[in-house]
Design an enzyme around this catalytic site. Structure first.
Site, PDB file in Angstrom:
ATOM      1  N   ASP A  58       0.852  -1.202   0.000  1.00  0.00           N
ATOM      2  CA  ASP A  58       0.000   0.000   0.000  1.00  0.00           C
ATOM      3  C   ASP A  58       0.884   1.247   0.000  1.00  0.00           C
ATOM      4  OD1 ASP A  58      -1.995   1.879   0.455  1.00  0.00           O
ATOM      5  OD2 ASP A  58      -2.517   1.173   2.468  1.00  0.00           O
ATOM      6  N   HIS A  71      -5.091   4.322   6.374  1.00  0.00           N
ATOM      7  CA  HIS A  71      -3.845   3.962   5.700  1.00  0.00           C
ATOM      8  C   HIS A  71      -2.641   4.422   6.520  1.00  0.00           C
ATOM      9  CE1 HIS A  71      -5.710   2.730   1.881  1.00  0.00           C
ATOM     10  NE2 HIS A  71      -6.617   3.637   2.201  1.00  0.00           N
TER      11      HIS A  71
END
Lengths: 561, 561
Positions: A201, A374
């Site tokens: 990610d 995130h």
């Protein structure tokens, strides 16, 4: 290589890793793993269209490669239940029948979504558990628990005779999460055993430091709730079960009953309740239809619309269009999310409408009521430190974010030449000698969804729509007079200029069309070229006269064909 | 009341303050002051359209009130040269001939803009100076210097026998500006004499603390420039002359020649150079055509495109569409601005394209290379403390920002009942007894500009365009057969679905139209109702078949009229 499974002896084959989406955009996450004639896929996401994709509801990756190789496709593994990782599943299953693997909540959400598609009959949905390996041909796949803004999120470790790959999926490292903890040990163990490739990610790679813990939002709620005298209306993503739990907890602690409303919010809470991922006792809930009878300081509503979506409950409340909930002076709205790029204006508009009604709005601009799902730079570096991969492939995110992750990788000690920036469709091959490179390219692209189907539109249609959207269309029909001795023209405008102002131009357009038609007819034979030439001539006239260029469609007299 | 002018003796009349725009949006700033049959206006701004305003380039306020009262309109005063304060001037001057007043740079920029409008002949442009009063009928108007992101910005003190009003225009309180200093003393003096109404900028009312000084951007440039080895390409608003000066100063201090490119950037620098607001010696400049011959570390380019505008120089560089400047590995781009809400995606797209080319991008996400031109909470409170107005009218900004300023006003000590939240069009009347209230409403609204003219479109046209934009249009023409014995239909789609997929549906649509036509003909007389009914029938069929609803336009057989 993971323990517990023995691979066949002998020289291994090559592992191909092919991202079909997610590398030039936020969304469309989909990566193909191909080894000796078997394919597994990780994630099958959609993307929300940008403003230029007129009439498009969702975008999905071009799945052509999978459809053409459908007999090889053995499994689709899903990292978590967000639409940018699951949303293309229905459209894939309309074309090929592959089993879908995911953790409990992820599969629960997918199951509910697939019920909306009448043409998908008994899809194969398989629940996997962290720490339990699934063997599919030469692949051994293990989910590893991570923390993110939706429960039951996992990374996948993919073992093959060619090597081991870890796909992080979306994650943050939340050391004080609500519920499930991240299995840092497992990543560390894989790191010890040797990981060849890490697909990580990159979303928040440009954010320095750490992303704050989800628990801090609960702390904020606990601080804010007691100060509020009137109704509380909260809004967040329907999939953020932890956030909803924290909102409900704060409400209950302040003697407020929780009203859950909005279709997707109700659906998700129902699924999460059934699967025991959320706990809001029935006694502490209130149905939206009894809200009017309750005292303002005894209720807290939680609903959708944190992105200013026009049809969401919050937008309807703000615009006085909700059937039962009317905003009033004294209400407090808490928008517990961050505007996704492109939604800033819609969110601002909702906030303004609420302020005008005397509603106090608590949101990102004036309070700390949201954290990202995130991980920021330090968490991304931590993941790389645990896994210590031979190769780093930054995924999930725009190019600048992936480039940011590449820089972090260098800081952590990954050799620059072992960080590979790929494009959608690149075939990245990990060879038995542990070399890795781009060896080819498969066709990729985007498909457009309108409602629940493929929109059957291509880039030309989008171009036509953009032209229509700018200045509308003028339709000119040329018809023979009753005695067939001559022709006349009738024109009509849709979306061009206001009707009362078109009148002046209309007569000129019609006369001009007839003149041009008769002139061209005397020059050449009839045909489409004539229509095109009249169209161009009239378009020029209109552009000069009005300054704008509508689409001009000319319909010529035609005999039966 | 300001000194230096004696008002006529006797009981004063009422002063009406009427905002025609700027209160429900960013932009469209325009406020009317009316006293005893005379009107002066402060600011005449435009707004950039949102995504739903298809085909619209600019939005201006409905100027009907001024056109209807054109004989009363004595002067338009402009606070500064930004388009959200000046952009509607050409369209006003197309309708009425009023003199425009502004400071030197402001008038310079307006003059240049008006040259693009061939139909505006010798406009009356009058330069005013801070501290110098202009008397117009019963109005006495004094510009007061403020700091903002464009030079020569002023507030206006408007004196009338009914009382004194201060209009701040856009401002920050920059105590270390580049060049002109804010005249805090003058605001203080007016405060001593007594100000009845303060119309204050609200844009950054939700930002706590102070907005950093413009000078800090120069410090950042001075820090960054020596570290850069390759070319530097900077981008900011063309009107931010101070920013351009600081960029040029940093370039020159690092032995780089300055290349100014982009039409509006060149125009503004030329005007500002002529008027001595910027100083970049000729010897330190380089023309874009000689860039290729210069060493990379000897040039710094400054240009437009900081908002990702598709036709700007920076976008063209990012997309490989610029004639002479090709982005390359080793270049550094500095985007010295903040994305305006709605432009985030365009800016991100430019950044991504540049990163892909190996360009290092320095922008708001990773560096401090921009400061706002609007004062934050503490500055707004400072202004109110200096002026100590009887009434506060928050202007310039969305409702939430204006509500934020109202809250700040209460903190500063303005009585809550003296803070007036008004809508565009409200007539706010200050009476001789110093009472103030909303006493009526004038027609307001928005007009759309396409190119350089009024677009002649209304909300219905926008609705039609939105419908066309979503799903396109299907045109069905019904024509008699050659023997006139029956009819046939021919259909065509524009912006609906891809041509090769329309084929299947086309035949059905045509047959259905003919059937319906013949059936309706036998039921009733011909007419528009038939076309409408066929259109509805076909639209239903298409919606069912395709899931989407294009505009369906049916053209019936028609004899000459």
């Amino acid at each position: 290589m993971s323990k517990g499974w023995k691979f066949r002896k002998g020289k291994s084959g090559d592992l191909n890793i092919i991202p079909l989406g997610g590398l030039s955009e936020i969304g469309l996450n989909c990566t193909v793993f191909e080894y000796k004639g078997s394919i597994i896929v990780i994630d099958m996401g959609l993307m929300f269209p940008d403003d230029s994709m007129l009439g498009v509801d969702y975008v999905i990756p071009d799945l052509d490669y999978l459809v053409k190789n459908s007999s090889k496709v053995k499994a689709i593994f899903i990292t978590h239940g967000h639409e940018d990782h699951t949303g293309a599943i229905p459209y894939l299953l309309q074309k090929i029948n592959a089993p879908i693997y995911g953790t409990c909540l992820t599969i629960g959400l997918i199951k509910r979504k697939l019920q909306e598609f009448k043409d998908i009959i008994s899809p194969k949905l398989i629940t996997v558990k962290p720490m339990e390996k699934t063997k599919i041909d030469d692949f051994v796949v293990e989910p590893i628990r991570v923390t993110h803004s939706i429960l039951d999120s996992v990374s996948y470790a993919v073992g093959t005779p060619a090597g081991t790959v870890i796909v992080t999926g979306d994650f943050k490292i939340d050391n004080s999460p609500i519920g499930q903890r991240m299995n840092l040990q497992r990543f560390s163990m894989y790191g010890d055993e040797g990981v060849d490739v890490l697909l990580s990610d990159s979303t928040n790679a440009l954010h320095s430091g750490y992303t704050p813990s989800e628990k801090l939002v609960g702390v904020a709620f606990k601080d804010i709730f007691p100060k509020i005298k009137g109704r509380i209306i909260g809004s967040t993503f329907a999939s953020n079960i932890n956030r909803i739990q924290q909102f409900a907890d704060a409400a209950i602690a302040n003697d407020r009953k929780v009203c859950i409303t909005g279709r997707s919010m109700l659906n998700n809470v129902e699924i999460a309740s059934e699967l025991k991922y959320i706990n809001i006792p029935k006694a502490n809930r209130i149905d939206v239809k009894y809200l009017d009878q309750a005292k303002d300081n005894s209720v807290a509503i939680i609903t959708t619309g944190s992105q200013g979506e026009p049809l969401s409950v919050l937008s309807r409340i703000a615009n006085d269009e909700h059937k039962t909930i009317k905003a009033k002076n004294g209400d407090t709205v808490i928008i517990s999310s961050k505007a996704i790029p492109g939604n800033e204006r819609s969110v601002a508009s909702v906030v303004n409408m609420l302020y005008k009604k005397g509603v106090h709005v608590i949101y990102e601009a004036n309070a700390f009521v949201h954290v990202s799902g995130h991980g920021s730079a330090e968490e991304l570096k931590m993941m790389m430190s645990l896994v210590r991969p031979r190769y780093l492939m930054p995924v999930h995110g725009e190019y600048r974010m992936r480039a940011g992750l590449a820089e972090l990788g260098i800081h952590v000690g990954i050799a620059k030449e072992n960080i590979i920036m790929v494009d959608n469709g690149d075939i990245v091959t990990l060879k038995h000698d542990k070399s890795m490179s781009i060896t080819g390219k498969v066709k990729t692209g985007r498909e457009f969804i309108s409602g629940r189907r493929l929109a059957n539109i291509d880039i030309n249609v989008i171009k036509q729509r953009n032209k229509l959207a700018q200045n509308g269309i003028i339709i000119i029909r040329i018809t023979p007079t009753a005695n067939l001795g001559s022709v006349f023209a009738v024109s009509k405008a849709v979306g061009f200029i206001s009707d009362n102002l078109f009148v002046d131009m209309k007569k000129d357009i019609e006369e001009r069309s007839v003149d041009k038609y008769l002139k061209l007819l005397s020059e050449k034979g009839a045909g489409n070229a004539i229509a095109t030439r009249i169209s161009k001539d009239v378009a020029r006239y209109i552009a000069k006269k009005s300054g704008v260029s509508p689409h001009v469609e000319v319909i010529l007299p035609q005999i039966e064909i």
